[in-house]
Design a protein around this motif. Structure first.
Motif, mmCIF file in Angstrom:
data_model
loop_
_atom_site.group_PDB
_atom_site.id
_atom_site.type_symbol
_atom_site.label_atom_id
_atom_site.label_comp_id
_atom_site.label_asym_id
_atom_site.label_seq_id
_atom_site.Cartn_x
_atom_site.Cartn_y
_atom_site.Cartn_z
ATOM 1 N N GLY A 176 35.781 72.749 11.617
ATOM 2 C CA GLY A 176 35.881 71.687 12.600
ATOM 3 C C GLY A 176 36.950 71.940 13.634
ATOM 4 N N GLN A 177 37.048 71.023 14.575
ATOM 5 C CA GLN A 177 38.004 71.122 15.675
ATOM 6 C C GLN A 177 39.371 70.629 15.218
ATOM 7 N N ASP A 178 40.410 71.314 15.664
ATOM 8 C CA ASP A 178 41.760 71.034 15.168
ATOM 9 C C ASP A 178 42.423 69.919 15.985
ATOM 10 N N GLY A 182 38.677 66.134 13.780
ATOM 11 C CA GLY A 182 38.278 67.262 12.940
ATOM 12 C C GLY A 182 39.031 67.296 11.627
ATOM 13 N N LEU A 207 39.909 75.017 10.583
ATOM 14 C CA LEU A 207 40.046 74.259 11.821
ATOM 15 C C LEU A 207 40.314 75.234 12.957
ATOM 16 N N ILE A 210 40.315 73.185 19.808
ATOM 17 C CA ILE A 210 39.205 72.465 20.436
ATOM 18 C C ILE A 210 38.983 72.953 21.864
ATOM 19 N N THR A 233 30.074 70.326 9.510
ATOM 20 C CA THR A 233 30.905 70.352 10.716
ATOM 21 C C THR A 233 30.766 69.065 11.512
ATOM 22 N N ASN A 235 31.848 69.289 14.655
ATOM 23 C CA ASN A 235 31.928 69.831 16.018
ATOM 24 C C ASN A 235 30.942 69.143 16.949
#
Length: 418
Positions: A176-178, A182, A207, A210, A233, A235
Motif C-alpha cells: 500500500g501507499q505510505d 495505506g 509500504l 505515494i 492493496t 492503492n
C-alpha cells in the motif's frame, strides 16, 4: 494567486431560478499523478448537481436556488488544500467537499473546526466523498464533517468476508501507499485476517511512497519471491494502475483483493490476467443490477454514460450522487444554508432510491450503506452486461453485504454545535 473555477450546472437551461446559486467548493488534486481521480469526481458531482437543478434546484423561503460547483486544484497537497479552503471561506462558500486523500481530509477537518470557532457567522460544512481513514469518524470526528464513503475498516471487512471462504488464500502479501490510509489498510488487514483466517500467513507487508513510483517491477519481484498467492492493496489512482500493470507484465499469478481495482485504467492494465482473480469493493458497481428486469441501477448507469460517452470518463461513484442529493434534501429540511442547521438536518437522514439505500449515522457522521465485492470478468464471455472504461472487462457481484452488516463500532465523542 490561484483562481477558483465556478461551473453552473444546468441540465435544462430554460429553468428560471429566483435566487442566487448555492455554491459547493471542491478542493481536490486536478494536476499531478492523481489528476485522473480528481477529474472523475468532477464528472460525478457535475451530473448529480445537474439532476438537482433540472428538477428546479433547492427550494428555500426566498425562492429556488440552483447548485453550482466551484473547484480548486490542491495538487493533492495539504498546504495547497488549506489555501483553497481560505479562498473559499473568503468568498463565503458554505459547503466544502474533498476526498482523494485522508491526509488532506484530516487537515481540512482541523482547519474547518478552527474557522467555525473563529467566525461563527460564516461557518462551513465539510462533506467527504472518499477519504476513508477510520480516524476521521472516530477520534478525529467533527460535527462539521460528514463521510459518504465506507471507511477503510468497513471496506476491509467486506473483502475479508470473501477471503474467509476462499480456500485458495494461504499466503497474503500486503502492499500500500505510505501515508495514514495505506498504513491503516495494512493494520486492519492483519487484524481482520487474524480473526477470520488465523491459518493465513502474511507473506509480506510493504509500504511505498505515494505517487512517486513509476515502475513497480521491484515490488512484483518481491511478491513473487514471497510465495504469496493473494495480494491485498488499498492503492488508488496511478499507484494502482502501475502496480497491476507490473504484475501482469511480470507474470504474477495471484488473486488481487483491492479497494479500487474497478476503474481509472486498472481493468485495461490487468487484462485477461485479472479475470476471476481481481476483486474490488464499492458501494455500487455498473453490473449491480445484473439479472433484474427493467433495472433502475442499469438506468442510472446508462444516464451517466449518455452524459459522458467517452470510455475514459467511465468511472461512476454512487456515493457522490447520493452526497449531493442528501445535501439538497438537508438544506430544504433546514430551510437554511447555515452550516449548523444543515448539519443537524443531515444527522440521521436516510436516502433511498430504487436500487440503493443509506443512512447517516448521527453519532459519528459516517454513512451506512451496502457494499458489493465484485470480481473481474470479460464482457465477451457473456457473464456481465457492462465493461469498465471501454476495456472489455467489467465486474460481477460476488458478495453483497447489506448496510447493517457493514456498520462497525465508533469511538467518536462528538462536540455538537448550538
Amino acid at each position: 494567486m490561484k483562481r477558483l473555477f465556478l461551473a453552473l450546472s444546468f441540465l435544462a437551461c430554460s429553468i428560471a431560478y429566483s435566487a442566487e446559486p448555492i455554491r459547493i467548493g471542491m478542493i481536490e488534486g486536478f494536476s499531478g499523478p492523481f489528476a485522473n481521480a480528481g477529474q472523475a469526481v468532477i464528472r460525478n458531482l457535475q451530473l448529480a448537481i445537474e439532476n438537482v437543478n433540472a428538477r428546479g434546484g433547492v427550494k428555500l423561503p426566498d425562492g429556488a436556488h440552483p447548485l453550482a460547483l466551484v473547484t480548486y486544484d490542491s495538487k493533492q497537497g495539504v498546504e495547497e488544500a488549506l489555501i483553497g479552503l481560505r479562498q473559499m471561506t473568503d468568498q463565503r462558500i458554505g459547503v466544502v467537499v474533498q476526498g482523494n486523500s485522508s491526509a488532506v481530509a484530516a487537515a481540512l477537518i482541523d482547519a474547518v473546526e478552527k474557522h467555525n470557532a473563529r467566525v461563527p457567522d460564516q461557518r462551513v460544512l465539510f462533506l467527504n466523498y472518499s477519504a476513508v481513514d477510520p480516524t476521521l469518524t472516530n477520534e478525529k470526528c467533527s460535527f462539521w464533517h460528514f463521510r459518504f464513503d465506507a471507511n477503510a475498516d468497513m471496506r476491509m471487512h467486506a473483502l475479508t468476508e470473501v477471503i474467509k471462504t476462499d480456500a485458495s488464500a494461504k499466503r497474503v502479501y500486503l502492499i500500500g501507499q505510505d501515508y495514514s490510509f495505506g498504513q491503516q489498510v495494512a493494520k486492519v488487514a492483519r487484524s481482520q485476517l487474524a480473526a477470520k483466517r488465523p491459518d493465513v500467513v502474511i507473506a509480506g507487508d510493504e509500504l511505498h511512497p505515494i505517487g512517486k513510483i513509476k515502475d513497480f517491477t521491484p515490488y512484483i519481484t518481491k511478491i513473487k519471491a514471497s510465495g504469496a498467492d493473494t495480494v491485498i492493496t488499498g492503492n488508488w489512482g496511478n499507484d494502482l494502475t502501475l502496480l497491476v500493470k507490473a504484475a501482469r507484465e511480470g507474470g504474477l499469478n495471484v488473486k488481487f483483493y483491492t479497494f479500487y481495482g474497478n476503474g481509472l485504467g486498472a481493468p485495461a492494465a490487468i487484462g485477461d490476467a485479472g479475470v476471476g482473480r481481481v476483486r474490488a469493493v464499492a458501494e455500487w458497481h455498473p453490473n449491480a443490477g445484473q439479472g433484474v428486469k427493467n433495472s433502475a441501477s442499469d438506468a442510472f448507469y446508462k444516464a451517466f454514460r449518455q452524459r459522458y460517452p467517452s470510455p475514459e470518463d467511465d468511472y461512476v461513484h454512487m456515493r457522490m450522487h447520493l452526497m449531493i442529493e442528501m445535501l439538497a434534501t438537508a438544506i430544504e429540511k433546514a430551510q437554511s444554508t447555515e452550516a449548523a442547521k444543515v448539519a443537524k438536518a443531515m444527522e440521521g437522514a436516510r436516502y433511498q432510491n430504487a436500487f440503493h439505500e443509506a443512512s447517516m449515522r448521527a453519532t459519528d457522521h459516517q454513512l451506512i450503506q451496502p457494499l458489493y465485492v465484485s470480481v473481474m470478468q470479460k464482457i465477451a464471455d457473456g457473464a456481465i452486461r457492462f465493461d469498465n472504461e471501454g476495456s472489455g472487462y467489467g465486474f460481477k457481484t460476488e458478495r453483497y453485504i447489506p448496510a447493517a452488516a457493514t456498520a462497525l463500532p465508533t469511538s467518536c465523542r462528538m462536540r455538537r454545535s448550538d
